[in-house]
Design an enzyme around this catalytic site. Sequence first.
Site, mmCIF file in Angstrom:
data_model
loop_
_atom_site.group_PDB
_atom_site.id
_atom_site.type_symbol
_atom_site.label_atom_id
_atom_site.label_comp_id
_atom_site.label_asym_id
_atom_site.label_seq_id
_atom_site.Cartn_x
_atom_site.Cartn_y
_atom_site.Cartn_z
ATOM 1 C CG ASP A 1 -2.050 -0.931 1.167
ATOM 2 O OD1 ASP A 1 -2.261 -1.514 0.096
ATOM 3 O OD2 ASP A 1 -2.741 -1.094 2.194
ATOM 4 N N GLY B 1 -6.674 -9.636 2.189
ATOM 5 C CA GLY B 1 -6.391 -10.898 2.851
ATOM 6 C C GLY B 1 -5.430 -10.745 4.014
ATOM 7 C CG ASN C 1 -19.143 -2.086 0.941
ATOM 8 O OD1 ASN C 1 -19.842 -2.389 -0.029
ATOM 9 N ND2 ASN C 1 -17.938 -1.550 0.778
ATOM 10 C CG ASP D 1 -6.353 5.511 6.866
ATOM 11 O OD1 ASP D 1 -7.297 5.305 6.093
ATOM 12 O OD2 ASP D 1 -5.181 5.196 6.609
ATOM 13 C CG ASP E 1 -9.539 -5.229 5.041
ATOM 14 O OD1 ASP E 1 -10.468 -5.783 4.414
ATOM 15 O OD2 ASP E 1 -8.618 -4.599 4.487
ATOM 16 N NE ARG F 1 -5.064 1.740 17.346
ATOM 17 C CZ ARG F 1 -4.762 0.692 18.089
ATOM 18 N NH1 ARG F 1 -3.967 -0.254 17.593
ATOM 19 N NH2 ARG F 1 -5.244 0.565 19.300
#
Length: 325
Positions: free
Chosen positions: A14, A42, A186, A248, A254, A287
């Site tokens: 990322d 994952g 979602n 964030d 996840d 965080r």
Amino acid sequence: MKGKVCVFGSFNLDIVAGMARFPLPGESLIARHSMMGPGGKGANQATAALRAGARVHYIGKVGQDDFGQFARRHLEKTGFDAITLFTCKEKPTGNALIYVAGDDAENMISVYPGANLTVTAAEVARCQPTVAAANILLMQLENNLSAIQRMVDIARAAGTFVILNPAPWQKVSDALLRKVDLLTPNSTEATLLSGVDVSDIDDAMRAATALHRKGVRQLIITLGIQGALLSDGEAMYRIPLFPAQPADSTGAGDAFNGALAAQLAAGEPLKQAALFASAYASLCVERPGAANSMPLYADALARLHAYPALQVEALAQPDTIVAAS
């Protein structure tokens, strides 16, 4: 004893930029800050499940590039019970470019899956003992569908409970949905799966009914600041959102899925597992980053206990739901 969670899913590198707002097409903006770190739905969910108290075996695939070496170093020090990491010679390690903007820390993400989309039938077959030994198999849609379908079949043959988080969106068959024990879309994914435009809890209830008619056994539709809807085929419930100071939101989904899997693997009932997962996700959004922002079990338990008034709320009587046959 801790439950066993097997996570089959993506690893991405990322690259995150924090912005005052999202740039317009053709516009260049100066970022407030940037960072590079481990990601992929994952690996993120596996990390969340681990820190939420489960024993975790992570299965993924990376390239033979520098990002792949980064992945191996990161995963080896994360603390998983075991790691199965396949290597692709033809494709690079998956990567994601992420913008996080505004006071509500909303995000926009572009993902290049790379090696994540190259998992072979032979590699899946090698994972059969791992899947069979787990209480929960947790998957997403950031890998090739052929591998996902084979993993589901292995889990069903072994009696392993299957959670599918249908993100990022890929079109999946009703036949696959019928094999899943718990679906966790979602609002956007629920819309695409059901054909019902989902923007609030009432829409989510209609979408859940449509999905039960397709054969979905149980599902949780996450709704951002509106919490989540849980439907177990007999009744529907609202899962509350826990207060947070967002920094964030990238890893919130996840975090929810990983914590949910950990709780179910430990034998918790679905409603209580979902409530804990909501508390866990509220800590994650405070965080920066995704995998590195996953909180510990004790911290999530403290937040859960700090808000005793936040409880699962029944929304519908059993005879209003069309359950899966």
